[in-house]
Scaffold this motif. Sequence first.
Motif, mmCIF file in Angstrom:
data_model
loop_
_atom_site.group_PDB
_atom_site.id
_atom_site.type_symbol
_atom_site.label_atom_id
_atom_site.label_comp_id
_atom_site.label_asym_id
_atom_site.label_seq_id
_atom_site.Cartn_x
_atom_site.Cartn_y
_atom_site.Cartn_z
ATOM 1 N N SER A 197 0.842 -1.212 0.000
ATOM 2 C CA SER A 197 0.000 0.000 0.000
ATOM 3 C C SER A 197 0.867 1.247 0.000
ATOM 4 O O SER A 197 0.592 2.222 -0.732
ATOM 5 C CB SER A 197 -0.931 -0.003 1.214
ATOM 6 O OG SER A 197 -1.816 -1.079 1.158
ATOM 7 N N PHE A 198 1.934 1.240 0.830
ATOM 8 C CA PHE A 198 2.798 2.406 0.888
ATOM 9 C C PHE A 198 3.558 2.589 -0.448
ATOM 10 O O PHE A 198 3.718 3.696 -0.947
ATOM 11 C CB PHE A 198 3.777 2.263 2.063
ATOM 12 C CG PHE A 198 4.650 3.476 2.266
ATOM 13 C CD1 PHE A 198 4.104 4.764 2.322
ATOM 14 C CD2 PHE A 198 6.038 3.359 2.393
ATOM 15 C CE1 PHE A 198 4.916 5.886 2.521
ATOM 16 C CE2 PHE A 198 6.845 4.471 2.588
ATOM 17 C CZ PHE A 198 6.274 5.738 2.639
ATOM 18 N N GLU A 199 4.019 1.467 -1.022
ATOM 19 C CA GLU A 199 4.715 1.559 -2.329
ATOM 20 C C GLU A 199 3.777 2.079 -3.419
ATOM 21 O O GLU A 199 4.187 2.845 -4.291
ATOM 22 C CB GLU A 199 5.254 0.183 -2.700
ATOM 23 C CG GLU A 199 6.477 -0.232 -1.910
ATOM 24 C CD GLU A 199 7.039 -1.552 -2.397
ATOM 25 O OE1 GLU A 199 6.423 -2.143 -3.327
ATOM 26 O OE2 GLU A 199 8.075 -1.980 -1.884
ATOM 27 N N THR A 200 2.537 1.628 -3.348
ATOM 28 C CA THR A 200 1.559 2.119 -4.344
ATOM 29 C C THR A 200 1.372 3.628 -4.209
ATOM 30 O O THR A 200 1.275 4.361 -5.199
ATOM 31 C CB THR A 200 0.212 1.394 -4.179
ATOM 32 O OG1 THR A 200 0.411 -0.007 -4.316
ATOM 33 C CG2 THR A 200 -0.785 1.877 -5.212
ATOM 34 N N ALA A 201 1.296 4.088 -2.955
ATOM 35 C CA ALA A 201 1.152 5.526 -2.712
ATOM 36 C C ALA A 201 2.369 6.279 -3.227
ATOM 37 O O ALA A 201 2.261 7.340 -3.862
ATOM 38 C CB ALA A 201 0.931 5.787 -1.220
ATOM 39 N N LEU A 202 3.590 5.738 -2.943
ATOM 40 C CA LEU A 202 4.809 6.379 -3.422
ATOM 41 C C LEU A 202 4.849 6.410 -4.950
ATOM 42 O O LEU A 202 5.313 7.386 -5.566
ATOM 43 C CB LEU A 202 6.029 5.650 -2.876
ATOM 44 C CG LEU A 202 6.271 5.734 -1.362
ATOM 45 C CD1 LEU A 202 7.489 4.923 -0.961
ATOM 46 C CD2 LEU A 202 6.422 7.178 -0.914
ATOM 47 N N ALA A 203 4.375 5.313 -5.566
ATOM 48 C CA ALA A 203 4.347 5.263 -7.028
ATOM 49 C C ALA A 203 3.458 6.368 -7.609
ATOM 50 O O ALA A 203 3.789 7.006 -8.630
ATOM 51 C CB ALA A 203 3.873 3.905 -7.492
ATOM 52 N N LYS A 204 2.321 6.612 -6.943
ATOM 53 C CA LYS A 204 1.422 7.664 -7.412
ATOM 54 C C LYS A 204 2.059 9.047 -7.261
ATOM 55 O O LYS A 204 1.885 9.944 -8.107
ATOM 56 C CB LYS A 204 0.097 7.593 -6.668
ATOM 57 C CG LYS A 204 -0.723 6.366 -7.031
ATOM 58 C CD LYS A 204 -2.057 6.336 -6.288
ATOM 59 C CE LYS A 204 -2.896 5.107 -6.704
ATOM 60 N NZ LYS A 204 -4.186 5.045 -6.005
ATOM 61 N N ILE A 205 2.826 9.229 -6.162
ATOM 62 C CA ILE A 205 3.519 10.515 -5.981
ATOM 63 C C ILE A 205 4.552 10.709 -7.076
ATOM 64 O O ILE A 205 4.691 11.795 -7.667
ATOM 65 C CB ILE A 205 4.181 10.565 -4.590
ATOM 66 C CG1 ILE A 205 3.104 10.590 -3.492
ATOM 67 C CG2 ILE A 205 5.084 11.796 -4.452
ATOM 68 C CD1 ILE A 205 3.661 10.457 -2.093
ATOM 69 N N ILE A 206 5.302 9.631 -7.370
ATOM 70 C CA ILE A 206 6.337 9.720 -8.417
ATOM 71 C C ILE A 206 5.712 10.043 -9.766
ATOM 72 O O ILE A 206 6.217 10.887 -10.522
ATOM 73 C CB ILE A 206 7.129 8.403 -8.473
ATOM 74 C CG1 ILE A 206 8.001 8.255 -7.219
ATOM 75 C CG2 ILE A 206 8.002 8.359 -9.721
ATOM 76 C CD1 ILE A 206 8.690 6.917 -7.098
ATOM 77 N N ARG A 207 4.622 9.358 -10.090
ATOM 78 C CA ARG A 207 3.986 9.586 -11.404
ATOM 79 C C ARG A 207 3.510 11.032 -11.560
ATOM 80 O O ARG A 207 3.583 11.610 -12.645
ATOM 81 C CB ARG A 207 2.819 8.626 -11.583
ATOM 82 C CG ARG A 207 3.260 7.173 -11.760
ATOM 83 C CD ARG A 207 2.077 6.302 -12.165
ATOM 84 N NE ARG A 207 2.483 4.914 -12.360
ATOM 85 C CZ ARG A 207 2.305 3.953 -11.459
ATOM 86 N NH1 ARG A 207 1.744 4.249 -10.266
ATOM 87 N NH2 ARG A 207 2.706 2.730 -11.712
ATOM 88 N N LEU A 208 3.014 11.621 -10.469
ATOM 89 C CA LEU A 208 2.574 13.012 -10.570
ATOM 90 C C LEU A 208 3.742 13.987 -10.538
ATOM 91 O O LEU A 208 3.653 15.095 -11.084
ATOM 92 C CB LEU A 208 1.599 13.337 -9.428
ATOM 93 C CG LEU A 208 0.200 12.714 -9.541
ATOM 94 C CD1 LEU A 208 -0.625 13.000 -8.303
ATOM 95 C CD2 LEU A 208 -0.516 13.272 -10.778
ATOM 96 N N ALA A 209 4.844 13.562 -9.890
ATOM 97 C CA ALA A 209 5.992 14.469 -9.776
ATOM 98 C C ALA A 209 6.770 14.577 -11.075
ATOM 99 O O ALA A 209 7.327 15.631 -11.400
ATOM 100 C CB ALA A 209 6.910 13.998 -8.662
ATOM 101 N N ILE A 210 6.820 13.469 -11.812
ATOM 102 C CA ILE A 210 7.574 13.491 -13.070
ATOM 103 C C ILE A 210 6.677 14.040 -14.179
ATOM 104 O O ILE A 210 5.649 13.449 -14.517
ATOM 105 C CB ILE A 210 8.098 12.094 -13.416
ATOM 106 C CG1 ILE A 210 9.132 11.655 -12.378
ATOM 107 C CG2 ILE A 210 8.711 12.087 -14.811
ATOM 108 C CD1 ILE A 210 9.685 10.276 -12.575
ATOM 109 N N VAL A 211 7.087 15.179 -14.728
ATOM 110 C CA VAL A 211 6.314 15.876 -15.781
ATOM 111 C C VAL A 211 7.211 16.106 -16.999
ATOM 112 O O VAL A 211 8.411 15.834 -16.967
ATOM 113 C CB VAL A 211 5.769 17.217 -15.255
ATOM 114 C CG1 VAL A 211 4.762 17.002 -14.135
ATOM 115 C CG2 VAL A 211 6.908 18.128 -14.814
#
Length: 703
Positions: A197-211
């Motif tokens: 769950s925490f990795e999934t959350a981190l993955a979502k942060i990364i996807r939004l951070a990389i533009v």
Amino acid sequence: MAKWYQNITELYTRKGFSAMIALLSALLLFSMLSFISSDNTYSIERFQLSPETIRSSKTVEDTMKTEQDRQAAIEATDPVYVFQDDAAENQAAWVQSVFESLIAAKQQELDEASSENAIRLFRDELETLSADLSNVLTDEEVQAMIEQPLSALETSANLLSKDVNAKLTEPIRSGQLTSVREQSVNEMRNRLPYSQSFETALAKIIRLAIVETEIIDEELTEERKEQAASQVEPTRILQGQLLVQKGQYVDREIYRQLELSGMISNQTSYIPFIGIALLSLLAIGSIYGAFLISKGTKKTKMKQLAVTLLVLILATLLMVITSLIDDNFTLTIAFLFPTAFVAMTVYLLTTERHAYVSIISVSLLSGYIFKEGFTSFLQTDIALYNLVGGLAGIFALKMISNNAHILKASAVVALINVLFMLAYLLLSSTSITMKDSFLFIGLALLSGMISGAFTLGTLPFFESAFSILSTMKLLELANPGHPLLKKLLMETPGTYHHSVMVANLSESACEAIGANGLFARVACYYHDIGKTRRPGFFIENQTNGYNPHDHLPPETSASIIKDHTTDGASILLQNRIPRPIIDVALQHHGTTCVKYFYFKAKKEHDAVEQENFRYSGPKPQTKEAAVISIADSVEAAVRSMQQPSSTKIKELIDSIVSDRVNDGQFDECEISMKDLVKVKESIYSTLQGFYHERIEYPKETTK
């Protein structure tokens, strides 16, 4: 024909008649040019076999294909990207802000021992910080994030922010986002072994951070596209371009090109007819312009206009017929057209100016009528060929003196035509065989000779139809071998000599006032031909001192003298002498009085009516007739003077002219007082040469 033309001349005085003639000629010319318009069309249907090979008759832009090419150029233009220098720093800071909010919420959970308040606080922070992240994170994932120890959160924040910063220092375009994001997510999972769950959350942060770090510059990209489109040359269907072969299947694209080229018979294009109309107006308008600026009486100008237009129409008809049969020959027979016919005929019948204008017009028309293949507008070699030949005809005629020399002039034209043809053959880019070269030269030679034959053949028609005395006709009538002049010389030698003297006086006087000197000279030769019926009753023909009038009543003598004008007109008419010369024979005495017999009658009895002693007229109708009437009286009076001197001659001329003016003899012609002054000066100057004072030679003495 002459009567028909006489009726037409009654319309000359009507306003706008000349413009109407020019307009009708332009319409006739337009009809002939439209008949041979070279825009061929074909009856062809889609999805059938073409009945023949078709080439485009004109150059036309294929707008549809041009637009397709421009669109392709636009689509092929790469977008202009701009690198976002601050993206790495900004997005790394954003990651830090997310974790700072998360750590703050975690700290509150530790202080209050309540995860619900921590989750609520974190959600509120995310709404402000990133609504997108708040929306994608589930409650379970937020719960997992809150439950992580502070050390894990700090470690994750540092690793993710560094990773984002590193990734965003490299150019990333929209098409690369997914791969870069997944690469970062995978790297994160390999380095941070946390719960799913925490990795999934981190993955979502990364996807939004990389533009994207490279974005499209819309304005500059649009400029590049417009530039690319503007550099695309319009696609054209060229004149002469093969559109379809005989027997080829006519698909949609081929049919579209045939339509675009105007080769389909069910299409109606008015553009070529507008061009033909302008060409017709240009040809006729130039001739009409020459008519407007020419000098002379309205009747004379109208004759010149009518003749020039008729010759041009006849020449155009001949060119049209030639062009229609030209396809039956392996090489063009347009070079057979009589190049100098129009110029020579118009020159002889009208004026040099009309001849120049007419040859320019006919050259222009010949270039259009004889154009071959896919010439855009004019067949320039044909146009120049006719122009050079016509100019040669005009220059050659300036050196001739009679009708027989028209053939010599045509020989000059033939020579010039051959020289032009040699230049044409030598400079032509097309390979021409020796046999064809001789054929072309033969056509040029024949063209020159036919020009003379056509001119000689049509001159009598125009002279008769329009009552025109051409220069050639006048020179023919001036020939001393003419039967009437021989008759005048043999039967009335005195009158012949008198006529020659009057001719000399009249010619120079007419030229002084801008009238036709040659016509005046020839008319003088015939003006007293009526005296041949009763030669002895005229003093210049009397010999041995015998005067038959001494035995006749003055009324009878006056009647005999007056009759010589009507007798002359009758003789001239019987011998088919042109009407203008007959008119001079009738008009050269006007309605003047035969004063000698009038005063003789008055001596015998007072009851004498002067009208019985006046000529029947009419009064002079032209400047030439007026000048001849003065010269005739002056010459007769000077010849009767015992010892003519300069003073006596001058006084006599002034007296005769004044008497004619006071008697109203010039009321029906356009001669002015200024013209009369010039006439008097010219006649006086000429007579001075005939009757100049001579010194008396001493008599010889014998020793």
